[in-house]
Design an enzyme around this catalytic site. Structure first.
Site, PDB file in Angstrom:
ATOM      1  N   GLU A  24     -10.579  -9.625   2.740  1.00 20.23           N
ATOM      2  CA  GLU A  24      -9.560  -9.287   3.485  1.00 20.23           C
ATOM      3  C   GLU A  24      -9.856  -9.590   5.001  1.00 20.23           C
ATOM      4  OE1 GLU A  24      -7.561  -5.754   2.529  1.00 20.23           O
ATOM      5  OE2 GLU A  24      -6.318  -5.354   4.188  1.00 20.23           O
ATOM      6  N   ARG A  39       3.717  18.949   2.196  1.00 17.77           N
ATOM      7  CA  ARG A  39       3.749  19.964   1.170  1.00 17.77           C
ATOM      8  C   ARG A  39       2.879  20.400   0.052  1.00 17.77           C
ATOM      9  NH1 ARG A  39       8.941  21.829   2.639  1.00 17.77           N
ATOM     10  NH2 ARG A  39       8.727  22.115   4.504  1.00 17.77           N
ATOM     11  N   HIS A  67       1.277   6.259   1.896  1.00 18.18           N
ATOM     12  CA  HIS A  67       1.835   7.020   3.141  1.00 18.18           C
ATOM     13  C   HIS A  67       2.979   7.841   1.849  1.00 18.18           C
ATOM     14  CE1 HIS A  67       0.019   5.078   5.728  1.00 18.18           C
ATOM     15  NE2 HIS A  67       0.188   4.358   6.450  1.00 18.18           N
ATOM     16  N   GLY A 115       1.182  -1.494   4.605  1.00 15.86           N
ATOM     17  CA  GLY A 115       1.580  -0.180   3.599  1.00 15.86           C
ATOM     18  C   GLY A 115       2.582   0.405   4.991  1.00 15.86           C
ATOM     19  N   HIS A 151      -4.116  -5.003   7.442  1.00 12.14           N
ATOM     20  CA  HIS A 151      -3.701  -4.462   8.750  1.00 12.14           C
ATOM     21  C   HIS A 151      -3.078  -3.539  10.301  1.00 12.14           C
ATOM     22  CE1 HIS A 151      -5.511  -0.057  10.527  1.00 12.14           C
ATOM     23  NE2 HIS A 151      -5.994   0.450   9.498  1.00 12.14           N
ATOM     24  N   GLY A 152      -1.908  -3.441  10.125  1.00 11.56           N
ATOM     25  CA  GLY A 152      -0.782  -3.083  11.037  1.00 11.56           C
ATOM     26  C   GLY A 152       0.294  -4.016  11.226  1.00 11.56           C
ATOM     27  N   GLU A 202      -8.552   0.824  -3.220  1.00 13.46           N
ATOM     28  CA  GLU A 202      -9.481   0.350  -1.975  1.00 13.46           C
ATOM     29  C   GLU A 202     -10.182   1.404  -1.850  1.00 13.46           C
ATOM     30  OE1 GLU A 202      -6.625  -0.116   1.212  1.00 13.46           O
ATOM     31  OE2 GLU A 202      -7.954   0.981   2.746  1.00 13.46           O
ATOM     32  N   ASN A 209       0.979  -1.224  -0.110  1.00 16.33           N
ATOM     33  CA  ASN A 209      -0.639   0.038  -0.333  1.00 16.33           C
ATOM     34  C   ASN A 209       1.121   1.655  -0.222  1.00 16.33           C
ATOM     35  OD1 ASN A 209      -1.031   2.497   1.222  1.00 16.33           O
ATOM     36  ND2 ASN A 209      -3.349   0.476   1.710  1.00 16.33           N
ATOM     37  N   ARG A 230      -9.619   8.381  -0.967  1.00 16.31           N
ATOM     38  CA  ARG A 230     -10.226   8.492   0.367  1.00 16.31           C
ATOM     39  C   ARG A 230     -11.333   9.887  -0.327  1.00 16.31           C
ATOM     40  NH1 ARG A 230     -10.619   7.606   5.207  1.00 16.31           N
ATOM     41  NH2 ARG A 230      -8.994   6.256   6.100  1.00 16.31           N
ATOM     42  N   ARG A 280      -7.208  12.405   1.212  1.00 16.07           N
ATOM     43  CA  ARG A 280      -6.105  13.481   2.127  1.00 16.07           C
ATOM     44  C   ARG A 280      -4.910  12.779   1.156  1.00 16.07           C
ATOM     45  NH1 ARG A 280      -7.423  10.178   7.676  1.00 16.07           N
ATOM     46  NH2 ARG A 280      -9.154  10.295   7.158  1.00 16.07           N
ATOM     47  N   HIS A 281      -4.171  11.699   0.600  1.00 16.40           N
ATOM     48  CA  HIS A 281      -3.123  11.513   0.383  1.00 16.40           C
ATOM     49  C   HIS A 281      -3.516  11.376  -1.240  1.00 16.40           C
ATOM     50  CE1 HIS A 281      -5.301   7.292   2.200  1.00 16.40           C
ATOM     51  NE2 HIS A 281      -5.136   7.634   2.951  1.00 16.40           N
ATOM     52  N   THR A 319      -6.593   5.810  10.170  1.00 17.03           N
ATOM     53  CA  THR A 319      -7.007   4.667   8.929  1.00 17.03           C
ATOM     54  C   THR A 319      -7.657   4.010   9.021  1.00 17.03           C
ATOM     55  OG1 THR A 319      -5.889   3.332   8.827  1.00 17.03           O
ATOM     56  CG2 THR A 319      -5.354   3.107  10.839  1.00 17.03           C
ATOM     57  N   THR A 320      -8.115   3.421   8.527  1.00 13.33           N
ATOM     58  CA  THR A 320      -8.992   2.599   8.518  1.00 13.33           C
ATOM     59  C   THR A 320      -9.435   1.695   9.906  1.00 13.33           C
ATOM     60  OG1 THR A 320      -8.767   1.783   6.231  1.00 13.33           O
ATOM     61  CG2 THR A 320     -10.467   0.698   7.341  1.00 13.33           C
ATOM     62  N   HIS A 365      -5.578   3.619  -1.619  1.00 14.06           N
ATOM     63  CA  HIS A 365      -6.226   4.013  -0.808  1.00 14.06           C
ATOM     64  C   HIS A 365      -7.341   5.013  -1.473  1.00 14.06           C
ATOM     65  CE1 HIS A 365      -9.719   4.088   2.689  1.00 14.06           C
ATOM     66  NE2 HIS A 365     -10.488   4.471   1.444  1.00 14.06           N
TER      67      HIS A 365
HETATM   68  N1  PXP Z   1      -5.374  -3.333   4.831  1.00 12.51           N
HETATM   69  C1  PXP Z   1      -6.567  -2.110   4.571  1.00 12.51           C
HETATM   70  C2  PXP Z   1      -8.156  -2.078   4.652  1.00 12.51           C
HETATM   71  C3  PXP Z   1      -5.849  -1.179   4.933  1.00 12.51           C
HETATM   72  O1  PXP Z   1      -7.062   0.096   4.806  1.00 12.51           O
HETATM   73  C4  PXP Z   1      -4.944  -0.767   5.114  1.00 12.51           C
HETATM   74  C5  PXP Z   1      -4.194   0.699   5.845  1.00 12.51           C
HETATM   75  O2  PXP Z   1      -4.573   1.664   4.593  1.00 12.51           O
HETATM   76  C6  PXP Z   1      -3.895  -1.418   4.764  1.00 12.51           C
HETATM   77  C7  PXP Z   1      -4.670  -2.457   4.593  1.00 12.51           C
HETATM   78  C8  PXP Z   1      -2.939  -1.688   5.128  1.00 12.51           C
HETATM   79  O3  PXP Z   1      -2.470  -1.679   6.569  1.00 12.51           O
HETATM   80  P1  PXP Z   1      -0.520  -0.578   7.026  1.00 12.51           P
HETATM   81  O4  PXP Z   1      -0.663   0.493   6.727  1.00 12.51           O
HETATM   82  O5  PXP Z   1      -1.107  -0.729   8.990  1.00 12.51           O
HETATM   83  O6  PXP Z   1       0.414  -1.857   6.818  1.00 12.51           O
END
Ligand code: PXP
Length: 388
Positions: A300, A167, A159, A362, A340-341, A219, A156, A194, A198-199, A249-250, A192
């Site tokens: 997922e 900036r 970031h 990500g 995620h995480g 996403e 992902n 959004r 925002r990004h 974040t989500t 993603h």
């Molecule tokens: N999967 C989904 C659905 C997410 O929303 C995110 C965060 O953008 C991730 C995976 C990746 O999460 P992380 O950035 O914590 O690795």
């Protein structure tokens, strides 16, 4: 009812009883013993110790015991093969020690107990042991609902866009990041878009659609404006997530069960353009069944609570929920991703789950990339997936 299950375990471990019974039924078929019966008993260590003491004069708990019904192995004479008794406490600890899921280990113990019921005994002689372990291995191979390839890694790149937006200029460019991640071994790129932009910006996904060589996973929330963009862009797949304006974040999984009608329509619209849909859900059986019902191709599984666990015990508990949910989703015919995480410490255990096809990561990779470079950071995560 060929498999009779009695669950006398009252502890905290989550066991998917339906899947366990299904494995036992498959085992009967594999052994050519359809129409025979098997009794399964799940309990805790004190109850197992009592049985072991009473029937085997061994005053300690153990993982599995089998008691054949008949004195011979003429199974035509007695349809009930016997009892397999498993202590969930011991099985759980062994699963943790081996870094595998409880569900996976229960299958191994079930097969071991079953082969004993067939008359094999590894304690009788080396020859018997060899024969017994060979048979166990072949049953486990046949039962395996394994993916055959290594788990894939989608990166992902949101970031990178977050840093650029700080900036409001043109660098760093998430398009460049995606190309570097692919060169380093990522098998997919996730972005993603959004509603608040925002990004990721519309310009980013337009270019990425043309440049991503592997798989572009968009996403998004199931919001009309973004759905129209997706229909127009035609990414390789879409992941629907819940979206709140204030969140960093989500934050949680999508409530699929609570919006069946709406999601069915969205998925059908995307399907018309050949865009398969993944639903980002908590490891919850109700959400898995609902995902199947609305016509998703993938789920997922949200690994956030596992990643954020503040004790080993909590982490183990959350891991078991993910492991069981992955099995359930796979059995329901869904393709299973997770994310995620996840980071360099906690991803390996999830990657090792046999029914999980892809991890989506990500933040941890981008955080490491600041110090090591993105190429190196992606390669290290690919290695974790490869060797899980
Ligand atoms: N999967 C989904 C659905 C997410 O929303 C995110 C965060 O953008 C991730 C995976 C990746 O999460 P992380 O950035 O914590 O690795």
């Amino acid at each position: 009812m060929p498999v009779l299950l009695s669950n006398r375990y009252g502890g905290p471990c989550h066991i998917c009883l339906d899947l366990f019974i299904k494995r036992a039924e498959e085992l009967l078929c594999l052994a050519g013993l359809e129409g025979h019966e098997l009794s399964l008993l799940l309990l805790d260590d004190p109850a197992m110790q009592e049985i072991n003491r009473q029937w085997r004069q061994k005053d300690k708990a153990t993982n599995v015991l089998s008691f054949p019904q008949g004195l011979d192995d003429d199974f035509d004479q007695h349809p009930m093969l016997g009892d397999i008794i498993i202590s969930i406490d011991t099985a759980h600890q062994e699963a943790i020690d081996r870094g595998i899921s409880l569900h996976h280990h229960l299958t191994t113990l079930l097969v071991h107990g079953f082969v004993h019921l067939l008359g094999h005994d590894h304690e009788r002689s080396d020859h018997d042991a060899e024969e017994m372990f060979g048979l166990e291995h072949s049953y486990l191979q046949a039962l395996a609902t394994r993916r055959t390839k290594m788990v894939k890694l989608a990166i992902n790149v949101d970031h990178v866009a977050t840093l650029r937006q700080a900036r409001g200029n043109t660098e760093p460019d998430p398009v460049t990041a995606a190309a570097i991640a692919e060169l380093a071994g990522a098998t997919g790129i996730v972005v993603h878009l959004r509603e608040d932009r925002r990004h990721m910006q519309d310009r980013d996904i337009d270019i990425l659609r043309k440049t991503v060589q592997t798989k572009l996973n968009l996403e998004m929330a199931a919001a009309e404006e973004i759905i129209k963009i997706a229909l127009d862009l035609q990414p390789d797949m879409v992941t629907l997530v819940p979206e709140k304006r204030q969140e960093l974040t989500t934050e949680g999984g999508l409530d699929v069960a609570g919006q069946i009608k709406k999601l069915k329509k969205v998925i059908a619209r995307l399907a018309k353009k050949n865009i398969p849909v993944s639903l980002f859900i908590d490891p919850d059986p109700a959400q898995i069944q609902a995902s199947k019902e609305v016509g998703a191709t993938f789920v997922e599984i949200h690994t956030g609570r596992y990643a954020d666990a503040s004790s080993e015990e909590e982490e183990d508990k959350e891991f078991e929920l993910i492991a069981t949910a992955a099995e359930e989703a796979y059995e329901a015919g869904l393709r299973v991703y997770a994310g995620h995480g996840l980071n360099y410490v906690n991803a390996g255990r999830v990657a090792a789950l046999p029914t999980i096809e892809e991890l989506s990561i990500g933040h941890a990779v981008m955080a490491r990339a600041i110090f090591t470079g993105l190429d190196q950071a992606v390669r290290e995560m690919v290695d974790i997936c490869r060797f899980a």
